[in-house]
Scaffold this motif. Structure first.
Motif, PDB file in Angstrom:
ATOM      1  N   GLY A   1       0.803  -1.217   0.000  1.00 16.30           N
ATOM      2  CA  GLY A   1       0.000   0.000   0.000  1.00 16.30           C
ATOM      3  C   GLY A   1       0.832   1.262   0.000  1.00 16.30           C
ATOM      4  N   ASP A   2       2.126   1.137   0.300  1.00 17.39           N
ATOM      5  CA  ASP A   2       3.016   2.304   0.307  1.00 17.39           C
ATOM      6  C   ASP A   2       3.871   2.390  -0.950  1.00 17.39           C
ATOM      7  OD1 ASP A   2       2.065   3.037   2.756  1.00 17.39           O
ATOM      8  OD2 ASP A   2       3.788   2.317   3.904  1.00 17.39           O
ATOM      9  N   GLU A   3       3.437   1.713  -2.020  1.00 17.39           N
ATOM     10  CA  GLU A   3       4.239   1.676  -3.248  1.00 17.39           C
ATOM     11  C   GLU A   3       4.549   3.056  -3.799  1.00 17.39           C
ATOM     12  OE1 GLU A   3       1.674  -0.182  -2.630  1.00 17.39           O
ATOM     13  OE2 GLU A   3       2.010  -2.274  -3.214  1.00 17.39           O
ATOM     14  N   SER A   4       3.671   4.027  -3.539  1.00 12.86           N
ATOM     15  CA  SER A   4       3.868   5.372  -4.089  1.00 12.86           C
ATOM     16  C   SER A   4       5.149   6.026  -3.578  1.00 12.86           C
ATOM     17  CB  SER A   4       2.664   6.260  -3.749  1.00 12.86           C
ATOM     18  OG  SER A   4       2.482   6.352  -2.341  1.00 12.86           O
ATOM     19  N   TYR A   5       5.615   5.601  -2.418  1.00 13.57           N
ATOM     20  CA  TYR A   5       6.826   6.199  -1.843  1.00 13.57           C
ATOM     21  C   TYR A   5       8.100   5.631  -2.464  1.00 13.57           C
ATOM     22  CZ  TYR A   5       3.723   8.070   1.753  1.00 13.57           C
ATOM     23  OH  TYR A   5       2.729   8.737   2.420  1.00 13.57           O
ATOM     24  N   LEU A   6       7.981   4.593  -3.280  1.00 20.19           N
ATOM     25  CA  LEU A   6       9.176   4.016  -3.906  1.00 20.19           C
ATOM     26  C   LEU A   6       9.852   5.005  -4.855  1.00 20.19           C
ATOM     27  CD1 LEU A   6       7.977   0.383  -4.700  1.00 20.19           C
ATOM     28  CD2 LEU A   6       9.822   1.032  -3.143  1.00 20.19           C
ATOM     29  N   SER A   7       9.106   5.965  -5.364  1.00 20.79           N
ATOM     30  CA  SER A   7       9.681   6.934  -6.300  1.00 20.79           C
ATOM     31  C   SER A   7      10.455   8.046  -5.603  1.00 20.79           C
ATOM     32  CB  SER A   7       8.567   7.560  -7.155  1.00 20.79           C
ATOM     33  OG  SER A   7       7.605   8.205  -6.327  1.00 20.79           O
ATOM     34  N   ASP A   8      10.326   8.144  -4.282  1.00 21.35           N
ATOM     35  CA  ASP A   8      11.018   9.172  -3.498  1.00 21.35           C
ATOM     36  C   ASP A   8      12.197   8.521  -2.786  1.00 21.35           C
ATOM     37  OD1 ASP A   8      11.793  10.840  -1.232  1.00 21.35           O
ATOM     38  OD2 ASP A   8       9.984  12.005  -1.632  1.00 21.35           O
ATOM     39  N   GLU A   9      13.406   8.912  -3.130  1.00 24.95           N
ATOM     40  CA  GLU A   9      14.612   8.280  -2.573  1.00 24.95           C
ATOM     41  C   GLU A   9      14.644   8.325  -1.051  1.00 24.95           C
ATOM     42  OE1 GLU A   9      18.174   6.598  -1.652  1.00 24.95           O
ATOM     43  OE2 GLU A   9      17.116   6.502  -3.579  1.00 24.95           O
ATOM     44  N   LYS A  10      14.321   9.469  -0.468  1.00 28.40           N
ATOM     45  CA  LYS A  10      14.375   9.596   0.984  1.00 28.40           C
ATOM     46  C   LYS A  10      13.297   8.743   1.651  1.00 28.40           C
ATOM     47  CE  LYS A  10      14.396  13.002   4.732  1.00 28.40           C
ATOM     48  NZ  LYS A  10      14.315  14.460   5.070  1.00 28.40           N
ATOM     49  N   GLN A  11      12.068   8.848   1.152  1.00 25.57           N
ATOM     50  CA  GLN A  11      10.962   8.094   1.737  1.00 25.57           C
ATOM     51  C   GLN A  11      11.110   6.596   1.489  1.00 25.57           C
ATOM     52  OE1 GLN A  11       8.681   9.261   3.703  1.00 25.57           O
ATOM     53  NE2 GLN A  11       9.241  11.402   3.500  1.00 25.57           N
ATOM     54  N   ARG A  12      11.712   6.243   0.369  1.00 23.86           N
ATOM     55  CA  ARG A  12      11.902   4.832   0.036  1.00 23.86           C
ATOM     56  C   ARG A  12      12.700   4.121   1.125  1.00 23.86           C
ATOM     57  NH1 ARG A  12      15.526   4.690  -4.597  1.00 23.86           N
ATOM     58  NH2 ARG A  12      13.835   5.880  -5.562  1.00 23.86           N
ATOM     59  N   TYR A  13      13.719   4.776   1.623  1.00 20.84           N
ATOM     60  CA  TYR A  13      14.539   4.161   2.668  1.00 20.84           C
ATOM     61  C   TYR A  13      13.913   4.324   4.049  1.00 20.84           C
ATOM     62  CZ  TYR A  13      18.583   2.922   5.507  1.00 20.84           C
ATOM     63  OH  TYR A  13      19.421   2.325   6.425  1.00 20.84           O
ATOM     64  N   ASN A  14      13.439   5.526   4.345  1.00 19.80           N
ATOM     65  CA  ASN A  14      12.920   5.807   5.676  1.00 19.80           C
ATOM     66  C   ASN A  14      11.664   5.002   5.997  1.00 19.80           C
ATOM     67  OD1 ASN A  14      14.977   7.629   6.104  1.00 19.80           O
ATOM     68  ND2 ASN A  14      13.761   9.424   5.571  1.00 19.80           N
ATOM     69  N   ARG A  15      10.849   4.698   4.996  1.00 11.35           N
ATOM     70  CA  ARG A  15       9.614   3.961   5.220  1.00 11.35           C
ATOM     71  C   ARG A  15       9.770   2.455   5.004  1.00 11.35           C
ATOM     72  NH1 ARG A  15       4.555   6.417   5.313  1.00 11.35           N
ATOM     73  NH2 ARG A  15       4.588   8.694   5.349  1.00 11.35           N
ATOM     74  N   SER A  16      10.951   2.025   4.647  1.00  6.79           N
ATOM     75  CA  SER A  16      11.150   0.605   4.359  1.00  6.79           C
ATOM     76  C   SER A  16      11.016  -0.234   5.624  1.00  6.79           C
ATOM     77  CB  SER A  16      12.520   0.371   3.709  1.00  6.79           C
ATOM     78  OG  SER A  16      13.565   0.756   4.589  1.00  6.79           O
ATOM     79  N   VAL A  17      10.416  -1.399   5.475  1.00 10.84           N
ATOM     80  CA  VAL A  17      10.284  -2.346   6.593  1.00 10.84           C
ATOM     81  C   VAL A  17      11.217  -3.533   6.416  1.00 10.84           C
ATOM     82  CG1 VAL A  17       7.908  -1.703   7.100  1.00 10.84           C
ATOM     83  CG2 VAL A  17       8.352  -3.506   5.427  1.00 10.84           C
ATOM     84  N   LEU A  18      11.834  -3.608   5.236  1.00  8.10           N
ATOM     85  CA  LEU A  18      12.760  -4.700   4.940  1.00  8.10           C
ATOM     86  C   LEU A  18      13.951  -4.124   4.202  1.00  8.10           C
ATOM     87  CD1 LEU A  18      12.482  -7.773   5.516  1.00  8.10           C
ATOM     88  CD2 LEU A  18      11.854  -8.063   3.132  1.00  8.10           C
ATOM     89  N   GLN A  19      15.158  -4.392   4.689  1.00  4.72           N
ATOM     90  CA  GLN A  19      16.367  -3.838   4.092  1.00  4.72           C
ATOM     91  C   GLN A  19      17.414  -4.941   3.936  1.00  4.72           C
ATOM     92  OE1 GLN A  19      17.415  -0.894   6.994  1.00  4.72           O
ATOM     93  NE2 GLN A  19      15.824   0.544   6.377  1.00  4.72           N
ATOM     94  N   ILE A  20      17.990  -5.025   2.742  1.00  5.53           N
ATOM     95  CA  ILE A  20      19.019  -6.019   2.458  1.00  5.53           C
ATOM     96  C   ILE A  20      20.227  -5.308   1.855  1.00  5.53           C
ATOM     97  CG2 ILE A  20      19.605  -8.138   1.214  1.00  5.53           C
ATOM     98  CD1 ILE A  20      16.575  -8.672   0.978  1.00  5.53           C
ATOM     99  N   ASP A  21      21.378  -5.460   2.477  1.00  3.61           N
ATOM    100  CA  ASP A  21      22.617  -4.902   1.944  1.00  3.61           C
ATOM    101  C   ASP A  21      23.140  -5.857   0.871  1.00  3.61           C
ATOM    102  OD1 ASP A  21      25.094  -3.889   1.383  1.00  3.61           O
ATOM    103  OD2 ASP A  21      25.873  -4.008   3.424  1.00  3.61           O
ATOM    104  N   ALA A  22      22.953  -5.486  -0.389  1.00  2.95           N
ATOM    105  CA  ALA A  22      23.312  -6.382  -1.498  1.00  2.95           C
ATOM    106  C   ALA A  22      24.794  -6.723  -1.487  1.00  2.95           C
ATOM    107  CB  ALA A  22      22.926  -5.740  -2.831  1.00  2.95           C
ATOM    108  N   GLY A  23      25.641  -5.794  -1.068  1.00  2.00           N
ATOM    109  CA  GLY A  23      27.079  -6.021  -1.072  1.00  2.00           C
ATOM    110  C   GLY A  23      27.541  -7.112  -0.128  1.00  2.00           C
ATOM    111  N   GLU A  24      26.726  -7.456   0.869  1.00  3.49           N
ATOM    112  CA  GLU A  24      27.109  -8.495   1.819  1.00  3.49           C
ATOM    113  C   GLU A  24      27.047  -9.891   1.206  1.00  3.49           C
ATOM    114  OE1 GLU A  24      26.189  -7.045   6.345  1.00  3.49           O
ATOM    115  OE2 GLU A  24      24.577  -8.065   5.252  1.00  3.49           O
ATOM    116  N   TYR A  25      26.319 -10.034   0.101  1.00  2.00           N
ATOM    117  CA  TYR A  25      26.036 -11.369  -0.424  1.00  2.00           C
ATOM    118  C   TYR A  25      26.650 -11.627  -1.804  1.00  2.00           C
ATOM    119  CZ  TYR A  25      22.713 -11.174   3.397  1.00  2.00           C
ATOM    120  OH  TYR A  25      22.149 -11.048   4.644  1.00  2.00           O
ATOM    121  N   THR A  26      27.528 -10.759  -2.241  1.00  4.65           N
ATOM    122  CA  THR A  26      28.155 -10.949  -3.541  1.00  4.65           C
ATOM    123  C   THR A  26      29.557 -10.372  -3.539  1.00  4.65           C
ATOM    124  OG1 THR A  26      27.935 -10.481  -5.921  1.00  4.65           O
ATOM    125  CG2 THR A  26      27.212  -8.773  -4.408  1.00  4.65           C
TER     126      THR A  26
END
Length: 234
Positions: free
Chosen positions: A143-168
């Motif tokens: 339901g919060d897909e609209s915030y994906l277009s905003d860089e700041k809100q995309r991170y601040n509102r995220s409930v799941l975060q994966i550091d891609a660099g840790e796995y490759t």
């Protein structure tokens, strides 16, 4: 490159080389902090201190090393957790029903229908060695897909975060794009076909060295296809 297909659920485990370097660094940091604190305490007990800023400063001085000891201990613990066989305390677990991200003792788990599509958030911080950019693959609540277009809100509102660099071991920016696309494909199929989602997935080349199939409660390395087939079956 041949396609590698494995069964779900699977586990992404952090790259070992980075964990080894992290462990050695914080082992030195922690050891030096302990040594400094002990020597400072011995100095107080044997000789005292001249020109104290305030009475009793000599007794507080050794305590300055305690925060550094704490930082070293946490960093060393993090590195060792990543090195444990099967990485039970640091991983990304992907299943037909949802996704789980574990970082130490912090656990985040969601069904695919509970989160938005995945996006990428680049976070840059300044260090003594220069600027370091971490590429996070993030998801928001459904339901919060609209915030994906905003860089700041995309991170601040995220409930799941994966550091891609840790796995490759590949370039983190490219790996983040590959990981987001991969997870979005699994999520879309699970939502479009509830109860009939795919039980296998094609693993992107960037993450074949980190992926393990989960079987009988223990991860198994299935990243090397057989000579006859590039599809791994169990």
């Amino acid at each position: 490159m041949d396609e590698v297909v494995i069964k779900l659920p699977l586990r992404l485990m952090p790259r070992k080389f980075g964990a080894v370097l992290l462990s050695f660094f914080f082992l030195f940091f922690f050891g030096f902090s302990v040594f400094w604190t002990v020597m400072a305490a011995m100095g107080v007990m044997t000789g005292g201190m001249e020109d104290e800023p305030f009475p009793g400063f000599r007794y507080a001085f050794p305590a300055f090393g305690i925060p550094f000891m704490a930082v070293g201990f946490v960093g060393l613990s993090t590195g060792l957790m990543k090195l444990l066989p099967g990485s039970p305390y640091w991983h990304v677990e992907i299943a037909p029903q949802g996704i789980k991200v574990r970082r130490g003792f912090r656990l985040r788990q969601f069904a695919w229908s509970e989160i938005s599509p995945f996006g990428i958030s680049a976070r840059t911080k300044s260090t003594k060695g220069g600027k370091v950019t971490t590429y996070w693959v993030v998801a928001l609540r459904a339901g919060d897909e609209s915030y994906l277009s905003d860089e700041k809100q995309r991170y601040n509102r995220s409930v799941l975060q994966i550091d891609a660099g840790e796995y490759t071991q590949d370039k983190a920016e490219d790996a983040a794009t590959a990981l987001a696309d991969w997870l979005n494909g699994i999520r879309a199929e699970a939502i479009d076909r509830p109860g009939r989602a795919a039980t296998t997935t094609a693993v992107p080349p960037d993450f074949r060295g980190a992926v393990r199939e989960i079987a009988a409660g223990a991860p198994r390395n299935l990243t090397k296809p057989s000579s006859r087939s590039s599809v791994i079956e169990r």
